[in-house]
Design a protein around this motif. Structure first.
Motif, short mmCIF file in Angstrom:
data_model
loop_
_atom_site.label_atom_id
_atom_site.label_comp_id
_atom_site.label_asym_id
_atom_site.label_seq_id
_atom_site.Cartn_x
_atom_site.Cartn_y
_atom_site.Cartn_z
N LEU A 53 0.84 -1.19 0.00
CA LEU A 53 0.00 0.00 0.00
C LEU A 53 0.88 1.25 0.00
N HIS A 54 0.41 2.28 -0.69
CA HIS A 54 1.13 3.55 -0.73
C HIS A 54 1.05 4.25 0.62
N HIS A 55 1.90 5.27 0.82
CA HIS A 55 1.92 5.97 2.11
C HIS A 55 0.59 6.65 2.39
N VAL A 56 -0.14 7.07 1.36
CA VAL A 56 -1.51 7.55 1.51
C VAL A 56 -2.34 6.73 0.54
N ASP A 57 -3.25 5.92 1.07
CA ASP A 57 -3.96 4.94 0.25
C ASP A 57 -5.33 4.63 0.83
N GLN A 58 -6.20 4.10 0.00
CA GLN A 58 -7.52 3.66 0.45
C GLN A 58 -7.87 2.40 -0.32
N ARG A 59 -8.31 1.36 0.40
CA ARG A 59 -8.64 0.08 -0.22
C ARG A 59 -9.87 -0.53 0.45
N LYS A 60 -10.64 -1.26 -0.33
CA LYS A 60 -11.70 -2.09 0.23
C LYS A 60 -11.06 -3.45 0.51
N MET A 61 -11.13 -3.89 1.75
CA MET A 61 -10.53 -5.16 2.13
C MET A 61 -11.63 -6.18 2.35
N ALA A 62 -11.43 -7.37 1.82
CA ALA A 62 -12.43 -8.43 1.91
C ALA A 62 -12.24 -9.23 3.20
#
Length: 86
Positions: A53-62
Protein backbone atom coordinates in the motif's frame (compact mmCIF):
# COMPACT_ATOMS: atom_id res chain seq x y z
CA UNK A 1 17.59 -3.31 11.76
CA UNK A 2 14.39 -5.11 12.70
CA UNK A 3 10.87 -3.77 12.26
CA UNK A 4 8.00 -4.33 14.61
CA UNK A 5 5.29 -6.14 12.64
CA UNK A 6 1.59 -6.18 13.43
CA UNK A 7 -1.03 -8.18 11.53
CA UNK A 8 -4.80 -7.71 11.60
CA UNK A 9 -7.09 -10.16 9.83
CA UNK A 10 -10.35 -8.65 8.64
CA UNK A 11 -13.46 -10.47 9.84
CA UNK A 12 -15.77 -8.60 7.48
CA UNK A 13 -15.43 -6.35 4.43
CA UNK A 14 -14.04 -2.94 5.45
CA UNK A 15 -12.67 0.24 3.92
CA UNK A 16 -9.07 0.82 5.00
CA UNK A 17 -7.30 4.19 4.82
CA UNK A 18 -3.54 4.61 5.15
CA UNK A 19 -1.69 7.87 5.90
CA UNK A 20 1.89 7.14 6.96
CA UNK A 21 4.53 9.73 6.03
CA UNK A 22 7.41 7.75 7.52
CA UNK A 23 7.10 5.28 4.64
CA UNK A 24 8.69 8.00 2.48
CA UNK A 25 11.33 9.52 4.74
CA UNK A 26 13.28 7.57 7.35
CA UNK A 27 13.87 9.06 10.80
CA UNK A 28 17.16 10.92 10.94
CA UNK A 29 20.06 10.18 13.25
CA UNK A 30 21.36 12.63 15.84
CA UNK A 31 24.96 13.70 16.59
CA UNK A 32 26.38 11.69 13.68
CA UNK A 33 24.06 8.70 14.08
CA UNK A 34 22.82 6.86 11.03
CA UNK A 35 19.29 7.21 9.68
CA UNK A 36 16.68 4.65 10.64
CA UNK A 37 14.46 2.54 8.37
CA UNK A 38 11.13 3.42 6.86
CA UNK A 39 7.95 1.51 7.62
CA UNK A 40 5.86 -0.61 5.27
CA UNK A 41 2.14 -1.32 5.00
CA UNK A 42 0.81 -4.14 2.85
CA UNK A 43 -2.18 -6.39 2.34
CA UNK A 44 -2.10 -10.19 2.24
CA UNK A 45 -4.99 -11.66 0.26
CA UNK A 46 -6.56 -14.96 1.27
CA UNK A 47 -4.71 -16.61 -1.66
CA UNK A 48 -1.37 -15.51 -0.08
CA UNK A 49 -0.55 -12.85 -2.69
CA UNK A 50 0.59 -9.47 -1.39
CA UNK A 51 -0.08 -5.83 -2.34
CA UNK A 52 2.09 -3.02 -0.99
CA UNK A 53 0.00 0.00 0.00
CA UNK A 54 1.13 3.55 -0.73
CA UNK A 55 1.92 5.97 2.11
CA UNK A 56 -1.51 7.55 1.51
CA UNK A 57 -3.96 4.94 0.25
CA UNK A 58 -7.52 3.66 0.45
CA UNK A 59 -8.64 0.08 -0.22
CA UNK A 60 -11.70 -2.09 0.23
CA UNK A 61 -10.53 -5.16 2.13
CA UNK A 62 -12.43 -8.43 1.91
CA UNK A 63 -13.20 -10.85 4.71
CA UNK A 64 -10.06 -12.88 5.48
CA UNK A 65 -7.59 -10.32 4.05
CA UNK A 66 -4.73 -9.44 6.39
CA UNK A 67 -3.40 -5.93 6.88
CA UNK A 68 0.31 -5.95 7.80
CA UNK A 69 1.98 -2.88 9.29
CA UNK A 70 5.75 -2.84 9.79
CA UNK A 71 6.70 0.16 11.89
CA UNK A 72 9.78 2.26 11.27
CA UNK A 73 13.05 1.90 13.13
CA UNK A 74 14.36 5.09 14.73
CA UNK A 75 17.63 6.78 13.82
CA UNK A 76 20.83 6.26 15.76
CA UNK A 77 22.63 8.53 18.21
CA UNK A 78 26.31 9.36 17.91
CA UNK A 79 28.97 8.29 15.45
CA UNK A 80 29.03 4.47 15.04
CA UNK A 81 32.12 2.69 16.34
CA UNK A 82 34.08 1.40 13.36
CA UNK A 83 36.79 -1.18 13.93
CA UNK A 84 36.21 -1.13 17.70
CA UNK A 85 37.27 -4.29 19.50
CA UNK A 86 36.80 -5.15 23.19
Amino acid sequence: AAHYQRKAQKLTQVDHNTAVLRQLWPPFGVAGGETGCTGLTYREYTNRTMEILHHVDQRKMAEGDILVIETLVGGGYGKPLVGHHD
